[in-house]
Design a protein around this motif. Structure first.
Motif, PDB file in Angstrom:
ATOM      1  N   UNK A 193       0.852  -1.192   0.000  1.00  0.00           N
ATOM      2  CA  UNK A 193       0.000   0.000   0.000  1.00  0.00           C
ATOM      3  C   UNK A 193       0.884   1.237   0.000  1.00  0.00           C
ATOM      4  N   UNK A 194       0.663   2.130  -0.959  1.00  0.00           N
ATOM      5  CA  UNK A 194       1.384   3.400  -1.028  1.00  0.00           C
ATOM      6  C   UNK A 194       0.373   4.524  -0.843  1.00  0.00           C
ATOM      7  N   UNK A 195       0.599   5.383   0.136  1.00  0.00           N
ATOM      8  CA  UNK A 195      -0.398   6.384   0.529  1.00  0.00           C
ATOM      9  C   UNK A 195       0.047   7.792   0.164  1.00  0.00           C
ATOM     10  N   UNK A 196      -0.867   8.520  -0.502  1.00  0.00           N
ATOM     11  CA  UNK A 196      -0.710   9.955  -0.724  1.00  0.00           C
ATOM     12  C   UNK A 196      -1.499  10.630   0.393  1.00  0.00           C
ATOM     13  N   UNK A 197      -0.802  11.142   1.366  1.00  0.00           N
ATOM     14  CA  UNK A 197      -1.442  11.665   2.550  1.00  0.00           C
ATOM     15  C   UNK A 197      -1.525  10.587   3.623  1.00  0.00           C
ATOM     16  N   UNK A 198      -2.152  10.920   4.721  1.00  0.00           N
ATOM     17  CA  UNK A 198      -2.255   9.993   5.842  1.00  0.00           C
ATOM     18  C   UNK A 198      -3.263   8.888   5.555  1.00  0.00           C
ATOM     19  N   UNK A 199      -2.910   7.636   5.854  1.00  0.00           N
ATOM     20  CA  UNK A 199      -3.892   6.553   5.703  1.00  0.00           C
ATOM     21  C   UNK A 199      -5.105   6.814   6.585  1.00  0.00           C
ATOM     22  N   UNK A 200      -6.261   6.460   6.074  1.00  0.00           N
ATOM     23  CA  UNK A 200      -7.451   6.667   6.878  1.00  0.00           C
ATOM     24  C   UNK A 200      -8.681   6.120   6.201  1.00  0.00           C
ATOM     25  N   UNK A 201      -9.804   6.189   6.874  1.00  0.00           N
ATOM     26  CA  UNK A 201     -11.051   5.637   6.321  1.00  0.00           C
ATOM     27  C   UNK A 201     -11.547   6.452   5.142  1.00  0.00           C
ATOM     28  N   UNK A 252     -10.947   6.058   2.029  1.00  0.00           N
ATOM     29  CA  UNK A 252      -9.903   6.357   1.054  1.00  0.00           C
ATOM     30  C   UNK A 252     -10.330   5.951  -0.353  1.00  0.00           C
ATOM     31  N   UNK A 253      -9.797   6.656  -1.321  1.00  0.00           N
ATOM     32  CA  UNK A 253      -9.909   6.266  -2.726  1.00  0.00           C
ATOM     33  C   UNK A 253      -8.677   5.426  -3.041  1.00  0.00           C
ATOM     34  N   UNK A 311      -5.620  15.798  -2.809  1.00  0.00           N
ATOM     35  CA  UNK A 311      -6.817  15.027  -2.460  1.00  0.00           C
ATOM     36  C   UNK A 311      -7.426  15.461  -1.128  1.00  0.00           C
ATOM     37  N   UNK A 312      -8.742  15.539  -1.108  1.00  0.00           N
ATOM     38  CA  UNK A 312      -9.462  15.808   0.133  1.00  0.00           C
ATOM     39  C   UNK A 312      -9.619  14.521   0.926  1.00  0.00           C
ATOM     40  N   UNK A 313      -9.851  13.433   0.227  1.00  0.00           N
ATOM     41  CA  UNK A 313      -9.924  12.124   0.862  1.00  0.00           C
ATOM     42  C   UNK A 313      -8.573  11.423   0.726  1.00  0.00           C
ATOM     43  N   UNK A 359     -11.998  13.207  -9.477  1.00  0.00           N
ATOM     44  CA  UNK A 359     -13.419  13.391  -9.178  1.00  0.00           C
ATOM     45  C   UNK A 359     -13.789  12.767  -7.834  1.00  0.00           C
ATOM     46  N   UNK A 360     -13.259  11.560  -7.556  1.00  0.00           N
ATOM     47  CA  UNK A 360     -13.646  10.862  -6.324  1.00  0.00           C
ATOM     48  C   UNK A 360     -12.943  11.379  -5.082  1.00  0.00           C
ATOM     49  N   UNK A 361     -11.686  11.806  -5.224  1.00  0.00           N
ATOM     50  CA  UNK A 361     -10.904  12.202  -4.061  1.00  0.00           C
ATOM     51  C   UNK A 361     -10.901  13.710  -3.839  1.00  0.00           C
TER      52      UNK A 361
END
Length: 396
Positions: free
Chosen positions: A55-63, A65-66, A104-106, A393-395
């Motif tokens: 898993x590679x995360x842009x921003x902090x991992x959290x619920x 997520x896109x 990303x917002x999400x 669009x989703x994030x």
């Protein structure tokens, strides 16, 4: 295509042609290391979960997520695009979004699933099945490759604790939406004249192992009337697969692997293992095909005074992707076509747990799972652009 070209030499199969990249073997591990380096180069934090998925995360991992991504392993002698195109396109989509000033917002993540093809341990989508609890961990630990190495042993060698594999509720809870990009496996988009499409459904499909047991003996010293040759009913079963599939509309049945024991040219085999892949539009039709093949194979075994044992190694029912998400994705891309697929994917496993969508990139010949698998560079770039648009669009 730049990132795809960077891994072009990894796992080339000089015997079969194409690529053989199997989970936790050197070529696949090299690709995993490559992915980690590429993600870290983009300041994405990378972790490996308990089931071997990256898993590679842009921003902090959290619920909520896109999540996007695919897999890096292959079938024996597979093509360059099946799996890696989805991973490289995800990385390039992140580049596109950042170049456009998007934040990303999400939470947004790229995932690389382990053993999607089942090329080493026989069960497809093993990483996503373990993640979602779709396979019993004990059953997974007992899987063996052709050399006798168990999945548990391979997991230890890869730095995992096999005692911890299994359903990962925390990881599932983090996924708000999953979108997988994949090269199309078939000719739908070329016939529709579209470079990109969305998936509507996945055929019901599974894998079964038919084991025919007879009596090993000498090929020259044993009269035909004295033989219990399991290769004879095994051969009949190959033909039975074609017969049974032809009796059900749009069904497919394939024998792609057959292993006699001991396998000598001048030896009557003692056992023959035959692996069946069967698929159809729905569960009843798929089961009907397999039942018919088993009936024909049982009769063939009896005629040769052999025994037959059948084991279901994996099964996935018909998947219908989230219609609302599918329409949202299609609309975001200007109304691209939706089409079904006969190929299984990790997205099909996740669809039972989270809203899931798939993007397909046009395959000009429809050939897949073979060295001739291909997608044109312009279509691959169209896929990256489409994925970036959807993620934005989703994030956003």
């Amino acid at each position: 295509m730049t990132l795809l070209a960077a891994i072009d030499d990894v796992g080339r199969d000089r015997k079969r042609g194409g690529y053989s990249r199997h989970v936790f073997e050197p070529a696949e591990r090299q690709l995993r290391e490559w992915f980690v380096e590429e993600a870290q180069r983009r300041d994405m934090a990378v972790r490996c979960d308990r089931n071997g998925n990256l898993w590679a995360w842009w921003g902090e991992p959290g619920p909520d997520a896109i999540v996007t991504g695919s897999h890096l392993d292959s079938v024996p002698g597979g093509g360059a695009f099946d799996g890696p195109l989805g991973v490289t396109s995800a990385l390039e989509a992140v580049d596109t979004l950042r170049a456009n000033g998007f934040t990303p917002v999400r939470p947004l993540a790229i995932v690389v699933f382990a053993e999607e093809e089942g090329g080493r341990f026989g069960v497809p989508c093993l990483g996503s099945r373990l993640l979602t609890g779709a396979i019993d961990p004990d059953a997974a630990r007992r899987l063996h490759d052709l050399t006798g190495v168990s999945f548990a042993e391979a997991a230890v060698e890869a730095g995992l604790d096999p005692a911890r594999i299994g359903r990962d509720d925390e990881a599932i809870a983090n996924i708000g939406t999953f979108v997988e990009l994949h090269v199309e496996q078939g000719r739908g988009l070329i016939d529709l004249g579209a470079p990109v499409g969305v998936a509507s459904s996945i055929l019901a499909h599974g894998r079964w192992r038919f084991t025919f047991t007879g009596e090993g003996n000498h090929a020259g010293a044993t009269l035909l009337g004295d033989r219990r040759d399991p290769m004879v009913p095994a051969a009949e079963m190959v033909l039975a697969a074609r017969i049974a599939a032809s009796e059900v509309d749009d069904a497919r049945a394939t024998v792609g692997r057959l292993v006699p024991n001991p396998g000598g040219t001048n030896v009557i085999a003692s056992t023959v293992d035959v692996w069946l892949d069967a698929r159809a539009d729905n569960d009843p039709d798929t089961r009907q095909v397999v039942t018919r093949i088993q009936e024909l194979a049982t009769d063939a075994a009896a005629r040769e005074n052999c025994e037959l044992n059948v084991v279901e190694e994996s099964y996935g029912g018909t998947v219908v992707f989230d219609a609302g998400l599918r329409d949202t994705v299609s609309s975001a891309l200007g109304g691209v076509p939706a089409l079904p697929t006969g190929a299984g994917h990790d997205a099909g496993i996740l669809a039972a747990h989270v809203p899931t969508a798939m993007l397909f990139v046009r395959n000009p010949t429809g050939v897949s799972h073979a060295p001739e698998e291909h997608a044109e560079p312009d279509d691959c770039q169209a896929g990256v652009a489409a994925l970036a648009t959807v993620l934005g669009r989703l994030a956003g």
